[in-house]
Design an enzyme around this catalytic site. Structure first.
Site, mmCIF file in Angstrom:
data_model
loop_
_atom_site.group_PDB
_atom_site.id
_atom_site.type_symbol
_atom_site.label_atom_id
_atom_site.label_comp_id
_atom_site.label_asym_id
_atom_site.label_seq_id
_atom_site.Cartn_x
_atom_site.Cartn_y
_atom_site.Cartn_z
ATOM 1 N N SER A 1 46.863 -12.585 -5.322
ATOM 2 C CA SER A 1 46.638 -13.724 -6.209
ATOM 3 C C SER A 1 47.299 -13.454 -7.552
ATOM 4 O O SER A 1 47.065 -12.423 -8.172
ATOM 5 C CB SER A 1 45.142 -13.953 -6.410
ATOM 6 N N HIS B 1 42.050 -18.658 -11.171
ATOM 7 C CA HIS B 1 40.873 -18.021 -10.578
ATOM 8 C C HIS B 1 40.821 -16.526 -10.866
ATOM 9 O O HIS B 1 39.752 -15.919 -10.817
ATOM 10 C CB HIS B 1 40.777 -18.319 -9.074
ATOM 11 N N ASP C 1 46.828 -23.663 -10.372
ATOM 12 C CA ASP C 1 46.020 -22.441 -10.435
ATOM 13 C C ASP C 1 46.727 -21.376 -11.277
ATOM 14 O O ASP C 1 47.314 -20.428 -10.749
ATOM 15 C CB ASP C 1 45.756 -21.932 -9.014
#
Length: 715
Positions: A650, A86, A224
């Protein structure tokens, strides 16, 4: 005997409480020494200088800022960088087309020549961190205005940084950041690489598995991750993209562990957390819920419903709006989780205790300035309530929600009109991922709700008059898209062929330009109206936090996150979200298959991944899997740990006590989102993609063995 037993119970409870809260904190690298003994007790085997060495090489030098909003880590000597899927989403989207849909199909470069330039993406190393508190405070004393906001001003601090270092080589920048609400200052020397190339990414069915439903949730089953490479000139310095650039020869990278994890194993994270609110007063917690979060949930929910309907109906729109939808939805669910923490976990009470403890300590010292600061904050919060409500509806509903609110608007002085600026403004607004049809549908829904929530006299003039004239928000939007030259490229290009006088006349009367100008005017007016309340809050909070620093000591109090390098540590550990339910620390590929739903875009499983699962081909010799007692193999996917993270973490590296990479952080559980205000030891969990799943996908799905060959893989 009874007293002794009660004392033992009390002592045990205290120790358990201390242990639970030991994982709290997004600590500065300069605070490492104070926590190092605790980290050794928890399982760290490295020396302090192995983690952070101001005068030499350390693991800190393998941690990077990825594209300004995420974290990444160097995983090879050839500048290979691992981050989240992402985080690389915008770059992957920009490289995708209907013919080459890398979002849907994934991409694996089988050679350096096949690595794709990710235009606009940057990767930043932190070369040096200096405490410049004394320097900044000396400069601040030159300003005699007691209400000056220079101490928080990024522009002012940027000028001080430039003044301190003067000339810098290409790709090197310095930045001074404030900490503890302007009570401390650090200067960061950054090396920024702009030639970044996409190397590998799984399809969204792996990298985004679970999508909206699983976002901010655990147990999780997402791969991810995405892989990029840094390119540099022949001297290893930052350079603009060039085919002659070569992979960066990294000075430090992470070794990768295939050993796996067990419940209770030490885990540590370094990264660049974005923003927290740990010095809120209880009144601000309430304001955050009732205004900021509630309005975000309401307006983004409306926008996302329209957006998703259009995306599912058209593959082209799906590619165009994928990143926008993901960004909006992420903030939407974060707000829901934060409100849960406020309501169920009573986060306001935790901030009240923090405040009351300071007041008790201050009263014992005969100090009143902290109570005065608290009262100043409380008054301003109450007085600004309606203005802040209007600002949040305007920001979430119009400025961030409706894209045509950003069309270039006409200058008031026709003689100063700059038509180069007009063209550039249009190109910035009308990008390849913009659809007028989708924007119009979103605008109708959002404007309708905005007009229900905000009285006409408090709306931007163009909205108030337009809705009144055409009878409804929907009819007004139809008028704008029918009559504006900004509603299509063809109309705009036709305008630019006209004379300057004709351009000026059309631009000045364009209804969409008038809309954008009116919205910006209202936005500026609201910011000006809020300044008399916001600035005193900031000035008072500086005093309040100074008191907390004096009370606790700056080595025991971590500053609010502000996108600077931090570390957090804890243990791999599951949790119980509610009575009768317990989530284990590890999830498995079998869970992906259990969640599979071919009819759902969120839970579709790629055929190749199903083959891998059915055939149990988890790398050569099943080297990435866990052998069971019966001789079968089980493939790990995700795990969770008690580390304290937030947005910006992240892609952060998660490593074991020996400094080996065991996974990458990609999310938090929604029960722990309240950790932005107050750490919740029983609920706070970082959600991590197990490095073994990443390695398996690279080898078995991507067939990209060359990447494994350049990594340092250890047991």
């Amino acid at each position: 005997m009874k007293k002794i037993l009660l004392s033992l119970i009390w002592a045990a409870t205290l120790l358990l409480g201390q242990s639970a809260h030991a994982d709290e904190g997004m600590w500065l690298m300069q605070q490492l020494g104070n926590h190092y003994p605790k980290m050794k007790e928890r399982g760290l085997k490295l020396q302090e200088y192995d983690l952070y060495n101001p005068n030499g090489n350390s693991l800190k030098d393998a941690v990077v800022i990825f594209d300004r909003g995420c974290t990444g880590e160097v995983i090879s000597s050839q500048g290979l960088v691992l981050t989240n899927h992402h985080c690389g989403y915008d770059a992957i989207q920009a490289l995708s087309s209907v013919e080459h849909n890398y979002l849907e199909d994934g991409y694996w470069a089988q050679s350096l020549e096949q690595e794709l330039p990710a235009k606009g993406v940057t990767i930043t190393f932190i070369d040096k961190i200096e405490d410049v508190t004394d320097y900044v405070k000396r400069e601040l004393k030159k300003n005699k205005n007691p209400n000056s906001m220079d101490y928080l001003s990024p522009k002012y601090l940027a000028n001080l940084a430039a003044k301190r270092v003067r000339k810098l080589p290409k790709g090197v920048e310095v930045e001074i950041k404030q900490f503890y609400n302007g009570n401390r200052y650090l200067m960061f020397t950054k090396k920024i690489y702009s030639d970044v190339r996409l190397v590998g990414t799984p399809p969204s069915s792996i990298g985004k598995f679970g999508a909206d439903t699983d976002n901010w949730a655990y147990p999780r089953h997402s791969g991810d991750f995405s892989i990029f490479r840094i390119y540099a000139d022949t001297q290893g310095n930052p350079a603009d993209y060039s085919p002659s650039n070569t992979p960066l020869q990294a000075k430090r990278w992470f070794n990768i562990s295939t050993k796996g994890v067990e419940q209770g194993d030490f885990a540590m994270i370094m990264g660049f957390p974005g923003r927290t609110y740990r010095f809120f007063l209880p009144e601000e917690v309430d304001e955050w819920k009732r205004i900021d979060n509630d309005i975000r949930i309401r307006m983004r929910g409306i926008r996302q419903e329209v957006m998703l309907t259009q995306m599912l109906a058209d593959p082209k729109i799906n590619i165009m709006y994928a990143a926008k939808y993901a960004y909006s939805q992420n903030g939407y669910k974060r707000a829901i989780g934060a409100n849960w923490g406020i309501e169920v976990r009573k986060l306001g009470d935790a901030k009240r205790k923090q405040m009351d403890d300071l007041l008790t300590w201050a009263n014992e010292k005969g100090e009143s300035k902290y109570s005065e600061a608290i009262e100043q904050i409380r008054r301003a919060i109450k007085q600004r309530e309606e203005l802040r409500r209007r600002l949040w509806y305007l920001t979430e509903g119009i400025v961030q929600g409706i894209e045509y609110s950003h069309v270039p608007y006409a200058k008031t002085d026709e003689a100063k009109a700059d038509y180069t600026e007009l063209k550039q403004g249009f190109e910035k607004f009308f990008t390849s991922d913009y659809s007028p049809e989708v924007d119009a549908k979103i605008a109708k829904a959002l404007l309708d709700e905005y007009c229900r929530q905000i009285k006409p006299e408090h709306q931007p003039e163009a909205i108030r008059l337009g809705v009144a004239k055409y009878g409804s928000a929907s009819a007004y939007v139809d008028y704008l898209f029918t009559n504006s030259v900004f509603a299509s490229k063809a109309k705009f290009e036709q305008l630019m062929k006209q004379s300057n006088a004709e351009i000026a006349k059309t631009w000045a009367s364009d209804p969409m330009s008038a809309f954008a100008s009116s919205v910006r005017h209202e936005l500026n007016n609201l910011h000006k109206a809020l300044a008399p309340f916001d600035n005193p809050i900031n000035l008072a909070r500086r005093v309040y936090v100074a008191g907390l620093l004096e009370q606790h000591g700056d080595q025991n109090l971590w500053p609010d996150a502000n996108s600077t390098l931090r570390f957090t540590f804890g243990n791999v550990k599951g949790y119980s979200p509610k009575d009768g339910v317990f989530y284990e620390h590890q999830t498995w590929l079998s869970g992906v298959m259990q969640k599979e739903d071919p009819a759902s875009w969120e839970f579709a499983v790629a055929p190749r991944l199903k083959e891998i699962y059915q055939e149990k081909t988890y790398g050569k010799g099943n080297r990435w899997a866990v052998k069971q007692a019966d001789g079968s193999w089980r493939m790990p996917v995700n795990m969770c740990a008690t580390t304290h993270t937030t947005g910006g973490n992240s892609g952060s590296p998660v490593f074991d006590g020996a400094g080996n990479l065991i996974g990458i952080n990609f999310d938090r559980n929604w029960e722990g989102v309240g950790g932005d205000i107050q750490y919740l030891p029983d609920y706070q969990r970082s959600i991590i993609c197990d490095i073994r799943y990443i390695l398996m996908i690279i080898e078995e799905y991507g067939k990209c063995h060359r990447l494994l060959d350049e990594m340092s893989i250890v047991n």
